[in-house]
Design a protein around this motif. Structure first.
Motif, PDB file in Angstrom:
ATOM      1  N   VAL A  27       0.866  -1.190   0.000  1.00  0.00           N
ATOM      2  CA  VAL A  27       0.000   0.000   0.000  1.00  0.00           C
ATOM      3  C   VAL A  27       0.900   1.236   0.000  1.00  0.00           C
ATOM      4  O   VAL A  27       1.624   1.469   0.974  1.00  0.00           O
ATOM      5  N   LEU A  41       1.121   3.430   3.104  1.00  0.00           N
ATOM      6  CA  LEU A  41       1.717   2.789   4.283  1.00  0.00           C
ATOM      7  C   LEU A  41       3.219   2.600   4.078  1.00  0.00           C
ATOM      8  O   LEU A  41       4.018   2.772   5.001  1.00  0.00           O
ATOM      9  N   TRP A  56      -6.580   2.542   8.379  1.00  0.00           N
ATOM     10  CA  TRP A  56      -5.491   1.643   7.986  1.00  0.00           C
ATOM     11  C   TRP A  56      -5.035   0.818   9.177  1.00  0.00           C
ATOM     12  O   TRP A  56      -4.708  -0.365   9.048  1.00  0.00           O
ATOM     13  N   SER A 104      -5.313  -3.280   9.454  1.00  0.00           N
ATOM     14  CA  SER A 104      -4.124  -4.140   9.517  1.00  0.00           C
ATOM     15  C   SER A 104      -4.264  -5.235  10.581  1.00  0.00           C
ATOM     16  O   SER A 104      -3.575  -6.260  10.499  1.00  0.00           O
TER      17      SER A 104
END
Ligand code: HEM
Length: 179
Positions: A76, A79, A132, A136
């Protein structure tokens, strides 16, 4: 069994037992609200026992779980940028490994909560957007589930119990992270 669960949580709430590290009980939390949330999601001693029972099968797979986790994060771009402008992926792999290793002990006490709150703060500081962060946790859960399911020596019911227990532990951590 509901009666047993509530008797158990009363014991956990008993100040005489709190901080008793030899009692064989994994939940030692002073904060009543947190205890009530654990009760809401049904996170109890049986879950922690399931985690401890599965620990010998999960522990050797932690390096692979951690690798897979960062592979998925680094795919990503947003990230990847955050990870690379901070500590670098090798250091992060070590800290995540330690973090998961600690969960395998099957103990949730005040120090456990405080450490996780500090970790959550570290992610606030780096500007990791909460969606996010929450997403995760599913990556970790899926990796743990796959590690348990892929073990030929597994007992299916035990693997399922441990996977559900990890889901609850991650839910607790998500509660701490958004607080
Ligand atoms: C730091 C675990 C999600 C990036 C850390 C630390 C741990 C950890 C244990 C060390 C904190 C400390 O030193 O006190 C986790 C867990 C996650 C998660 C369990 C979710 C399941 C993410 C995500 C990113 C990320 C999605 C994406 C960018 C970082 C960075 C640091 C860090 C850059 C270093 C912070 C600093 O230098 O202070 N993480 N992490 N983490 N994490 Fe995560």
């Amino acid at each position: 069994s509901a009666d047993r669960a509530s008797a158990r949580s009363e014991r956990v709430g008993d100040p005489e037992r709190r901080g008793d590290r030899d009692g064989g009980e994994g939940i030692r939390i002073a904060d009543e609200t947190v205890r009530m949330r654990l009760q809401l999601i049904g996170l109890g001693e049986a879950d922690l026992a399931a985690v401890r029972a599965a620990a010998p099968r999960i522990r050797p797979k932690l390096p692979a779980i951690v690798e897979a986790f960062y592979d998925r994060l680094l795919a990503v771009p947003e990230l990847r940028r955050i990870i690379e402008t901070h500590r670098g992926v090798d250091a992060l792999k070590r800290t995540l490994h330690r973090h998961l290793e600690e969960m395998l002990a099957g103990v949730i006490d005040d120090a456990y909560l405080a450490r996780r709150q500090a970790i959550a703060q570290a992610h606030v500081r780096i500007g990791l957007p909460s969606p996010w962060y929450l997403a995760s946790f599913q990556v970790l859960l899926s990796e743990i589930q796959a590690a348990l399911a892929g073990d030929p020596a597994r007992e299916a019911a035990e693997a399922d119990r441990a996977t559900l227990a990890f889901a609850k532990l991650f839910n607790l951590e998500m509660q701490l992270v958004i607080e």
